[in-house]
Design a protein around this motif. Structure first.
Motif, short mmCIF file in Angstrom:
data_model
loop_
_atom_site.label_atom_id
_atom_site.label_comp_id
_atom_site.label_asym_id
_atom_site.label_seq_id
_atom_site.Cartn_x
_atom_site.Cartn_y
_atom_site.Cartn_z
N PRO A 31 35.20 42.86 37.30
CA PRO A 31 35.86 43.08 38.58
C PRO A 31 34.90 43.38 39.73
CG PRO A 31 37.06 44.21 36.85
CD PRO A 31 35.80 43.67 36.24
N ALA A 62 45.17 45.85 42.15
CA ALA A 62 44.78 45.90 40.74
C ALA A 62 45.18 44.61 40.02
CB ALA A 62 45.42 47.11 40.05
N SER A 63 46.37 44.10 40.30
CA SER A 63 46.81 42.84 39.68
C SER A 63 45.94 41.68 40.11
CB SER A 63 48.27 42.54 40.05
OG SER A 63 49.12 43.53 39.55
N TYR A 64 45.62 41.62 41.39
CA TYR A 64 44.76 40.56 41.92
C TYR A 64 43.40 40.57 41.24
CZ TYR A 64 41.44 38.28 45.00
OH TYR A 64 40.42 37.49 45.47
N ARG A 65 42.81 41.74 41.20
CA ARG A 65 41.49 41.85 40.58
C ARG A 65 41.54 41.48 39.10
NH1 ARG A 65 37.34 44.58 43.03
NH2 ARG A 65 36.68 45.47 41.04
N SER A 66 42.55 41.93 38.41
CA SER A 66 42.68 41.65 36.99
C SER A 66 42.87 40.16 36.74
CB SER A 66 43.85 42.44 36.42
OG SER A 66 44.06 42.10 35.08
N MET A 67 43.76 39.53 37.50
CA MET A 67 44.05 38.12 37.30
C MET A 67 42.83 37.25 37.65
SD MET A 67 47.13 35.76 38.75
CE MET A 67 46.62 35.93 40.44
N ASN A 68 42.20 37.54 38.77
CA ASN A 68 41.05 36.74 39.17
C ASN A 68 39.82 37.04 38.32
OD1 ASN A 68 41.71 34.88 41.50
ND2 ASN A 68 42.70 36.77 42.11
N TYR A 69 39.75 38.25 37.77
CA TYR A 69 38.69 38.60 36.82
C TYR A 69 38.82 37.72 35.58
CZ TYR A 69 36.63 41.18 32.91
OH TYR A 69 35.95 41.52 31.77
N ALA A 70 40.04 37.63 35.08
CA ALA A 70 40.28 36.82 33.89
C ALA A 70 40.00 35.34 34.17
CB ALA A 70 41.71 37.01 33.39
#
Length: 177
Positions: free
Chosen positions: A174, A160-168
């Motif tokens: 996502p 979830a953190s990976y997706r959120s950070m790379n999404y931003a």
């Protein structure tokens, strides 16, 4: 190569040392090698963050060293009959997934997620459970299953953190990552 990366390299070198000692039937010295690996893990992370020595190589190699050591210990305990196939399989599945995920992140040139408190807690608890297994405690396997479940929760948090950070970073939803 900075000191944290040297400590990570030492962790890689401890793997064959552990194998030789464990294979010769010396359970306590083998466990002490695992503890030494854990200490180098704590030290390299502390030094890297405290003194601004976090490197891209270190972010990738540190968890790889951890996973390879843990996989080595799992295999040795499984072969020696101290660990069930189901527990070993659950740990292998998670750790191999984490290694594959880390390599995918690296080769896609995405931003890696550093360890968070839940991942660190899980690692400490794995070491505690390994101690219980090495010393053949009657509660070892119940504790092991708790830590395995917690490790899967930690993995979901990382995803979830990976997706959120790379999404931003990418400015994409996502689903497009």
């Amino acid at each position: 190569m900075n000191l944290p990366n040297v400590l990570t390299s030492i962790r890689f070198l401890l793997i064959p040392v552990y194998i030789v000692i464990f294979a010769s039937g010396h359970m306590i010295p083998a466990f002490l090698i695992v503890v030494a690996a854990g200490v180098t893990d704590v030290l390299d992370g502390y030094i890297a963050r405290r003194y601004g020595q976090v490197t891209t190589v270190g972010v990738m190699l540190d968890p790889l060293a951890d996973k390879l050591m843990l996989i080595t210990v799992i295999v040795s305990l499984l072969v020696a009959g101290h660990l069930s196939w189901m527990a070993a399989g659950a740990m292998f599945l998670r750790d191999l997934g984490m290694i594959a995920g880390g390599l995918t992140v690296h080769f896609r040139k995405k931003q890696a997620i550093p360890a968070n408190w839940l991942g660190k807690l899980t690692t400490v608890l794995f070491y505690a459970v390994l101690m219980l297994i090495f010393f053949q405690s009657p509660i070892a396997h119940a504790c092991l299953w708790f830590v395995i479940a917690l490790s899967y929760v930690a993995t979901l948090v990382y995803i979830a953190s990976y997706r959120s950070m790379n999404y931003a970073a990418a400015g994409k939803p996502p689903a497009e990552l």
